[in-house]
Motif scaffolding. Structure first.
Motif, PDB file in Angstrom:
ATOM      1  N   UNK A   3     -11.415   9.983 -14.298  1.00  0.00           N
ATOM      2  CA  UNK A   3     -10.247  10.478 -13.569  1.00  0.00           C
ATOM      3  C   UNK A   3     -10.619  11.675 -12.704  1.00  0.00           C
ATOM      4  N   UNK A   4     -10.321  11.561 -11.404  1.00  0.00           N
ATOM      5  CA  UNK A   4     -10.644  12.623 -10.458  1.00  0.00           C
ATOM      6  C   UNK A   4      -9.409  13.221  -9.797  1.00  0.00           C
ATOM      7  N   UNK A   5      -8.331  12.434  -9.692  1.00  0.00           N
ATOM      8  CA  UNK A   5      -7.150  12.911  -8.969  1.00  0.00           C
ATOM      9  C   UNK A   5      -5.872  12.419  -9.626  1.00  0.00           C
ATOM     10  N   UNK A   6      -4.907  13.319  -9.778  1.00  0.00           N
ATOM     11  CA  UNK A   6      -3.538  12.968 -10.141  1.00  0.00           C
ATOM     12  C   UNK A   6      -2.651  13.527  -9.030  1.00  0.00           C
ATOM     13  N   UNK A  28      -1.382   8.046  -9.088  1.00  0.00           N
ATOM     14  CA  UNK A  28      -0.422   8.554  -8.095  1.00  0.00           C
ATOM     15  C   UNK A  28       0.982   8.260  -8.584  1.00  0.00           C
ATOM     16  N   UNK A  29       1.793   9.291  -8.734  1.00  0.00           N
ATOM     17  CA  UNK A  29       3.189   9.161  -9.144  1.00  0.00           C
ATOM     18  C   UNK A  29       4.073   9.559  -7.970  1.00  0.00           C
ATOM     19  N   UNK A  30       4.872   8.606  -7.500  1.00  0.00           N
ATOM     20  CA  UNK A  30       5.830   8.891  -6.437  1.00  0.00           C
ATOM     21  C   UNK A  30       7.223   8.825  -7.032  1.00  0.00           C
ATOM     22  N   UNK A  31       7.924   9.932  -6.997  1.00  0.00           N
ATOM     23  CA  UNK A  31       9.273  10.003  -7.545  1.00  0.00           C
ATOM     24  C   UNK A  31      10.269   9.852  -6.407  1.00  0.00           C
ATOM     25  N   UNK A  59      -9.814  -1.529 -12.871  1.00  0.00           N
ATOM     26  CA  UNK A  59      -8.794  -0.807 -12.116  1.00  0.00           C
ATOM     27  C   UNK A  59      -9.219   0.642 -11.881  1.00  0.00           C
ATOM     28  N   UNK A  60      -9.154   1.067 -10.620  1.00  0.00           N
ATOM     29  CA  UNK A  60      -9.543   2.418 -10.240  1.00  0.00           C
ATOM     30  C   UNK A  60      -8.369   3.269  -9.778  1.00  0.00           C
ATOM     31  N   UNK A  61      -7.339   2.629  -9.232  1.00  0.00           N
ATOM     32  CA  UNK A  61      -6.187   3.357  -8.696  1.00  0.00           C
ATOM     33  C   UNK A  61      -4.915   2.723  -9.238  1.00  0.00           C
ATOM     34  N   UNK A  62      -4.016   3.538  -9.744  1.00  0.00           N
ATOM     35  CA  UNK A  62      -2.705   3.047 -10.150  1.00  0.00           C
ATOM     36  C   UNK A  62      -1.639   3.936  -9.524  1.00  0.00           C
ATOM     37  N   UNK A  63      -0.627   3.309  -8.944  1.00  0.00           N
ATOM     38  CA  UNK A  63       0.498   4.017  -8.340  1.00  0.00           C
ATOM     39  C   UNK A  63       1.769   3.605  -9.061  1.00  0.00           C
TER      40      UNK A  63
END
Length: 408
Positions: free
Chosen positions: A356-359, A320-323, A283-287
């Motif tokens: 980890x490169x981006x939050x 990626x956290x979308x609130x 896994x590379x991306x988690x939203x």
């Protein structure tokens, strides 16, 4: 008008025009007609009231069907009696819509069995083709298992939104295949806001035992809801794709609604269910899409889930956290969360999550966005003090261009 320009270049120029300008260009001259129509009809929405008009247009100008790449069919609960929905079957024919890439069928809680047979057959004919890339089915009851299996074997992106499956349908048994289906779906979306009868049967159907048809073996991207009532089924889908997943999207927690006598609709964000992910080696991306209440409190299970990332998703590159929050009467959410910073994403995050490169944190608000941006910005910086000044943390707010339009 453009005698010396190739058609491809003319279409690039026309791409920057709005719909009104394209209509004007279509009437301007024969040299601009085709380029204008290609863009005007690239994405088409047909609601049930306009089915006769759409049928008449495509029969009178059959070349237009070849311009359609994205088709969105929207049925309503109160279809006018004079509308013959069976005409949709004549529209959904592979010989006319020869360049269709994406098809969305919105059922508005209709029963599959009550849809015209010509429409059902038209959908099956598309799944028998090889060029349809995306199929979205939303708000339809009693969908036959054979349709789901055919879709998994036909399209690369399959979206299932608030469907119920006909668990007693025997279409798979009555129409045996000469050979096992070859799985094709790479992006599977299953969105539910609450438990619906028949969902466990869907998971039973596609997460088959070892040795059976591997319907999910090509899934690289998975989107599921983690609401309490359907959490076990969602975890089964994650487990079935654990070795191949590169991108995982989770709808976390609510919205669970309660209505009080004098109060407006309230979001209940008490979420006792954990977010226990299995080991996801690739896994590379988690939203994570999280519903917030007012006052804002980040759910504790979100902190627990992120704390396990070093052991469950050690290769993660982007979080990626979308609130999500509703529009409140006062128009502003109160930021009173007291859960503290996320423990993993402190100053030593690089040792625990080396890739980890981006939050990316984004606040999406229903309707017009009127939340002062600094409130959310300060709120996020308090939760990720270890990312300050590293270039890893990005923050945005407003209408979310990345969020799925059918998420809710």
């Amino acid at each position: 008008m453009f005698p010396n320009l190739p058609l491809e270049l003319v279409e690039v120029i026309f791409t920057g025009l709005d719909t009104k300008s394209l209509r004007t260009c279509a009437l301007l001259s024969s040299s601009t007609l085709e380029s204008s129509q290609r863009l005007l009809f690239r994405s088409v929405v047909i609601d049930d009231e306009h089915v006769p008009h759409a049928q008449s247009l495509l029969e009178g100008s059959p070349h237009i069907a070849g311009y359609i790449h994205d088709l969105d069919v929207r049925l309503s609960n109160d279809t006018p009696q004079w509308v013959d929905l069976s005409a949709l079957g004549s529209i959904l024919t592979t010989d006319k819509l020869c360049n269709l890439k994406s098809l969305t069928l919105r059922g508005e809680d209709r029963d599959w069995a009550k849809l015209p047979s010509l429409l059902q057959n038209g959908l099956h004919s598309f799944l028998a083709s090889t060029y349809l890339h995306t199929l979205n089915l939303t708000h339809i009851h009693g969908v036959p298992p054979s349709l789901i299996i055919a879709a998994l074997s036909s399209v690369r992106r399959l979206g299932l939104y608030q469907l119920t499956i006909d668990a007693i349908d025997n279409s798979l048994d009555s129409h045996p295949r000469s050979r096992p289906p070859i799985p094709r779906t790479e992006h599977l979306i299953r969105r539910e806001t609450h438990y619906l009868e028949g969902q466990s049967f869907l998971v039973d159907l596609i997460t088959v035992p070892k040795g059976g048809p591997a319907y999910l073996e090509n899934v690289r991207r998975l989107a599921v809801s983690m609401y309490l009532e359907i959490l076990p089924d969602s975890l089964r889908l994650i487990g079935a794709t654990a070795n191949t997943l590169r991108h995982l999207e989770l709808g976390c927690g609510g919205p669970r609604f309660t209505t009080l006598s004098v109060q407006p609709l309230i979001y209940n964000t008490d979420m006792p269910q954990p977010i226990d992910l299995p080991f996801l080696p690739s896994l590379q991306i988690i939203e994570l899409k999280v519903y917030l209440g007012n006052p804002v409190h980040v759910p504790e299970n979100l902190h627990v889930a992120i704390a396990t990332f070093p052991t469950t998703i050690p290769a993660i590159e982007l979080i990626r956290l979308t609130f999500h929050r509703p529009m409140y009467p006062q128009g502003r959410a109160t930021w009173m969360d007291s859960t503290g910073p996320f423990p993993v994403l402190n100053h030593s995050y690089g040792e625990r999550l080396p890739r980890l490169r981006t939050v990316h944190c984004h606040m999406w608000s229903e309707g017009h966005f009127d939340e002062p941006y600094p409130y959310f910005d300060a709120f996020i910086h308090e939760r990720f003090p270890g990312l300050e000044g590293t270039g890893v943390l990005t923050i945005s707010a407003g209408g979310d261009e990345y969020d799925d339009l059918l998420f809710s």
